[in-house]
Design a protein around this motif. Sequence first.
Motif, PDB file in Angstrom:
ATOM      1  N   ASP A  43      44.879 -17.351  22.849  1.00  0.00           N
ATOM      2  CA  ASP A  43      45.739 -18.424  23.355  1.00  0.00           C
ATOM      3  C   ASP A  43      45.092 -19.761  23.043  1.00  0.00           C
ATOM      4  O   ASP A  43      43.879 -19.857  22.880  1.00  0.00           O
ATOM      5  CB  ASP A  43      45.927 -18.303  24.865  1.00  0.00           C
ATOM      6  N   VAL A  45      44.969 -23.899  24.306  1.00  0.00           N
ATOM      7  CA  VAL A  45      45.216 -24.833  25.397  1.00  0.00           C
ATOM      8  C   VAL A  45      44.883 -26.227  24.887  1.00  0.00           C
ATOM      9  O   VAL A  45      43.873 -26.419  24.200  1.00  0.00           O
ATOM     10  CB  VAL A  45      44.317 -24.513  26.619  1.00  0.00           C
ATOM     11  N   GLU A  62      42.272 -24.291  34.448  1.00  0.00           N
ATOM     12  CA  GLU A  62      43.154 -23.528  33.550  1.00  0.00           C
ATOM     13  C   GLU A  62      42.718 -22.063  33.485  1.00  0.00           C
ATOM     14  O   GLU A  62      43.557 -21.157  33.492  1.00  0.00           O
ATOM     15  CB  GLU A  62      43.147 -24.137  32.152  1.00  0.00           C
ATOM     16  N   ILE A  63      41.425 -21.827  33.438  1.00  0.00           N
ATOM     17  CA  ILE A  63      40.915 -20.454  33.402  1.00  0.00           C
ATOM     18  C   ILE A  63      41.257 -19.734  34.702  1.00  0.00           C
ATOM     19  O   ILE A  63      41.709 -18.581  34.687  1.00  0.00           O
ATOM     20  CB  ILE A  63      39.386 -20.443  33.149  1.00  0.00           C
ATOM     21  N   PHE A  65      43.741 -20.443  36.737  1.00  0.00           N
ATOM     22  CA  PHE A  65      45.186 -20.235  36.718  1.00  0.00           C
ATOM     23  C   PHE A  65      45.549 -18.988  35.919  1.00  0.00           C
ATOM     24  O   PHE A  65      46.335 -18.150  36.350  1.00  0.00           O
ATOM     25  CB  PHE A  65      45.883 -21.471  36.140  1.00  0.00           C
ATOM     26  N   ARG A  66      44.958 -18.838  34.739  1.00  0.00           N
ATOM     27  CA  ARG A  66      45.251 -17.675  33.895  1.00  0.00           C
ATOM     28  C   ARG A  66      44.774 -16.368  34.537  1.00  0.00           C
ATOM     29  O   ARG A  66      45.405 -15.333  34.372  1.00  0.00           O
ATOM     30  CB  ARG A  66      44.629 -17.862  32.514  1.00  0.00           C
ATOM     31  N   GLU A  68      44.674 -15.833  37.835  1.00  0.00           N
ATOM     32  CA  GLU A  68      45.586 -15.558  38.944  1.00  0.00           C
ATOM     33  C   GLU A  68      46.993 -15.199  38.480  1.00  0.00           C
ATOM     34  O   GLU A  68      47.606 -14.269  39.000  1.00  0.00           O
ATOM     35  CB  GLU A  68      45.645 -16.767  39.880  1.00  0.00           C
ATOM     36  N   GLU A  69      47.525 -15.937  37.520  1.00  0.00           N
ATOM     37  CA  GLU A  69      48.921 -15.755  37.113  1.00  0.00           C
ATOM     38  C   GLU A  69      49.132 -14.654  36.083  1.00  0.00           C
ATOM     39  O   GLU A  69      50.144 -13.959  36.117  1.00  0.00           O
ATOM     40  CB  GLU A  69      49.481 -17.066  36.562  1.00  0.00           C
ATOM     41  N   TYR A  70      48.214 -14.520  35.142  1.00  0.00           N
ATOM     42  CA  TYR A  70      48.414 -13.584  34.031  1.00  0.00           C
ATOM     43  C   TYR A  70      47.394 -12.452  33.986  1.00  0.00           C
ATOM     44  O   TYR A  70      47.502 -11.566  33.137  1.00  0.00           O
ATOM     45  CB  TYR A  70      48.384 -14.331  32.685  1.00  0.00           C
ATOM     46  N   GLN A  72      44.363 -12.686  32.969  1.00  0.00           N
ATOM     47  CA  GLN A  72      43.618 -12.820  31.710  1.00  0.00           C
ATOM     48  C   GLN A  72      42.230 -13.385  31.966  1.00  0.00           C
ATOM     49  O   GLN A  72      42.059 -14.305  32.771  1.00  0.00           O
ATOM     50  CB  GLN A  72      44.322 -13.776  30.751  1.00  0.00           C
ATOM     51  N   VAL A  92      41.190 -13.713  24.870  1.00  0.00           N
ATOM     52  CA  VAL A  92      41.298 -13.155  26.217  1.00  0.00           C
ATOM     53  C   VAL A  92      41.550 -11.655  26.193  1.00  0.00           C
ATOM     54  O   VAL A  92      41.999 -11.092  25.192  1.00  0.00           O
ATOM     55  CB  VAL A  92      42.421 -13.848  27.016  1.00  0.00           C
TER      56      VAL A  92
END
Length: 130
Positions: A43, A45, A62-63, A65-66, A68-70, A72, A92
């Motif tokens: 990915d 960014v 950002e790390i 967030f990824r 928690e959300e994805y 990754q 990732v």
Amino acid sequence: MPHPEYIRIEAWAACREHCLAEAVLAMVECFTDVSGVRPTAVDRVRLAEASDDDLLASLLDEIIFRLEEYGQVPVDVEADEADGGLDVRLAVTGLADVEITGAVPTAVVWNEMRIGPGPYGWSCEVTVDA
């Protein structure tokens, strides 16, 4: 750290961009072992022009967030300057594909954050909540 839910990260490199990438890898090493793990995706960014402290906090946010959300986790990171901002390449893999060895970070703590040049290159220190 005085509180067990905090993790203090230190990183250093020859230039700002590499120092930021090393900070990401240091944060990842606090909660998982990614040695020998191959990435399943790449990915990119783009972080807008900001102060060095803001870039450090934004990249680590950002790390998180990824994570928690994805689900990754980065296994490799490259960062390059781009018009005062930062272009970041994240190799990732899934969080389920790595061994969890500690508490997963949940937030960047702004107190006592530092990044800057020194006589031997760039270094940074930051605390994350886990």
